[in-house]
Design an enzyme around this catalytic site. Structure first.
Site, PDB file in Angstrom:
ATOM      1  N   GLY A 404       1.004  -1.351  -0.114  1.00 56.84           N
ATOM      2  CA  GLY A 404      -0.084   0.017   0.097  1.00 56.84           C
ATOM      3  C   GLY A 404       0.803   1.315  -0.084  1.00 56.84           C
ATOM      4  CB  ALA A 405       4.131   2.022   1.639  1.00 61.20           C
TER       5      ALA A 405
END
Ligand code: HXC
Length: 510
Positions: A404-405
């Site tokens: 997700g980062a």
């Protein structure tokens, strides 16, 4: 006529003396400058034009009708910083402890409204004992009017607060609404309730410095964006910051002369990334090597050090930088770094400052403290801030961009304009070891097989090329040519025109 001129001069001299020489000496003895000395240092020499020098309070309670000091504890007006207009108020601790009366508030409101009308930043130099106790609710009303103007000015003109003495009680909320808060070490403090009340209510024993000094607010609470050694350094640094900023949200940040070749190649960047992917390196080195003349104005340097935020210039134009810092928590995103970066991204977007994002992020920090602390909502702030930003966005992935980062850090999918990767980039759902242990769970007992699976995964996914094949990465670039590529990218985006759909306002996950 001469008599009137003399009277004017006499009145001015009295006003300039504030609370009198004894209190000025006491101010100096504490290592603090007076309100007027601070303005002189902040603004270009001779540029200050004062308003309301003779304004006095109307309070008659507690013998106040016998005590009128012209200016009523705050010096207000406008001037220039390197030739550009700013409005300023400077609270005068020598006059009733710089406390805020009805008229003191009116003076601040007047310059706030003029700053909004004329599109210039507002700088507040805070040094005050809080609400003027003798005035009661009139003082509270005055505070609220200042707050309301702070709110109206947010995102329209830059607002900068410098805390140079006490700032307590509700008084903290005006600075809190502004874009940047700077504090002076050892002589300033901010808290909602002071040490005595804290002791009564919670039985905690704490000093004013521990509760709300510069160290507390720059390292623990993140209320303040920077701390400086003394008044002189604080004011000099505010001048430096103002130079990076536009005057208002319709103005461009100033373009300064630059002496650094935008096409400068830096061969040392080709070896910045260590051979071992788990070994950290200092991302600040990259920022300094990209910036014009290596000049980086860091914001919140002492808080959430796993992310770096601040301003640089590229080809003389201001650019906001957000960068993961592999030397701290391996550059993971967490609650604090997400909040810090989100606020910075939103400031840049509000004031049309392009954003450069440098990515080396192994993911979000795992753990109960993060989940219980609401990392989902806080991480979403950064995601939201990047996604809604319409300013030019250039991203360079230097090494890890996992999970997700990867999405959050100004990816192509969040309307990144230029998404570059170094050949050392690893863009994948997760690190090879973790991925292998999930996909090949059945082989977990066989170390050789796991090693082979891990290597296969690394070869296939720990590269920038899968993302480049999809067009999620526009180009894989040589590290040494990053400054040239990034400068050209921003130059090509100078006329970018992207607008979000009309809405009253968004609902960012606060
Ligand atoms: C009127 C004040 C004052 C105040 C200080 N003075 N605070 N006058 N209203 N709030 C005056 C003092 O009477 C004194 O006057 C001079 O300022 C300097 O104060 P000292 O106490 O001598 O200075 P020092 O020892 O440095 O202490 C500074 C201080 C202390 C820590 C700020 O003065 C203090 O605790 N003040 C009260 C703080 C406070 O409770 N404020 C209200 C908070 S509530 P002379 O004539 O002797 O020089 C609040 C609500 C706002 O602010 C809500 C907004 C929504």
């Amino acid at each position: 006529m001469n008599k009137i001129l003399t009277e004017l001069n006499d009145r001015r001299a009295i006003a300039r003396l504030g609370g009198g020489q004894r209190r000025i000496d006491a101010q100096h003895a504490k290592g603090k400058l007076t309100a007027r000395e601070r303005i002189e240092l902040l603004l270009d020499e001779g540029s200050f034009e004062e308003f309301d020098m003779f304004k006095t309070h109307r309070c008659v309670e507690f013998g106040m009708d016998q005590q009128h000091i012209p200016g009523d504890g705050v010096v207000t007006g406008w001037g220039t910083i390197n030739g550009r207009m700013v409005y300023v108020f400077s609270q005068d601790f020598t006059v009733f402890g710089g406390s805020l009366s009805e008229t003191h508030a009116q003076k601040i409101c007047k310059i706030q409204e003029m700053a909004l009308q004329n599109g210039a930043p507002i700088i507040g130099l805070n040094d005050s004992g809080g609400a003027r106790i003798q005035e009661g609710v009139d003082s509270l009303a005055g505070y609220a009017e200042v707050f309301q103007n702070n709110i109206m000015a947010s995102g329209v003109v830059p607002q900068i607060s410098v805390i140079m003495g006490p700032c307590a009680g509700g008084a903290v909320y005006s600075p809190a609404i502004t874009d940047f808060i700077f504090m002076v070490k050892d002589s300033s403090y901010m808290f909602v309730t002071g040490p005595d009340v804290v002791k009564t209510v919670t039985n905690e024993v704490v000093t004013a410095e521990e509760l709300g000094g510069a160290s507390t607010h720059t390292k623990k609470s993140s209320v303040a964006d920077g701390a400086f050694e003394n008044d002189v350094e604080a004011l000099t640094e505010v001048r430096r910051l103002v130079d990076f900023l536009p005057l208002n949200n319709r103005d461009k940040a100033p373009r300064r002369p630059f002496f650094d070749d935008p096409a400068r190649v830096d061969a040392s960047l080709d070896t910045l990334i260590p051979d071992n992917p788990n070994q950290p390196y200092d991302m600040k080195e990259l920022i300094l090597k990209l910036a014009d003349e290596g000049d980086f104005y860091e914001i919140q340097e002492d808080f959430a050090k796993n992310i770096l935020t601040g301003f640089v210039r590229l080809e003389g134009s201001t650019v906001g930088v957000v960068a993961n810092q592999p030397t701290v928590l391996a550059g993971c995103l967490d609650i604090d770094s997400s909040r810090k970066a989100a606020r910075f991204v939103r400031f840049c977007d509000a004031f049309e400052i392009p954003i450069l994002t440098l990515v080396d992020v192994p993911g979000f920090l795992p753990g109960t403290s993060q989940e219980y602390g609401g990392v989902i909502k806080h991480g979403a702030k950064l995601l939201f801030a990047y996604g809604e930003a319409t300013v030019p966005k250039v991203t360079v992935i230097t090494r890890k961009a996992y999970g997700g980062a990867y999405d959050v850090m100004a990816s192509k999918h969040l309307r990144g304009d230029f998404n570059y990767a170094w050949p050392s980039a690893e863009i994948a759902v997760m690190g090879a070891k973790g991925a292998t242990e999930i996909i090949h769970r059945a082989d977990l007992g066989d170390a050789d097989k796991i090693a082979q699976h891990t290597k296969d995964y690394e070869d296939r996914f720990a590269t920038p090329f899968v993302a480049a094949e999809r067009g999620f990465i526009d180009e894989v670039i040589m590290p040494q040519s990053t400054r040239r590529r990034v400068c050209r990218a921003f130059a090509s985006l100078r006329n970018k025109n992207l607008k979000n759909l009309w809405k009253k306002h968004d609902n960012i996950p606060l």
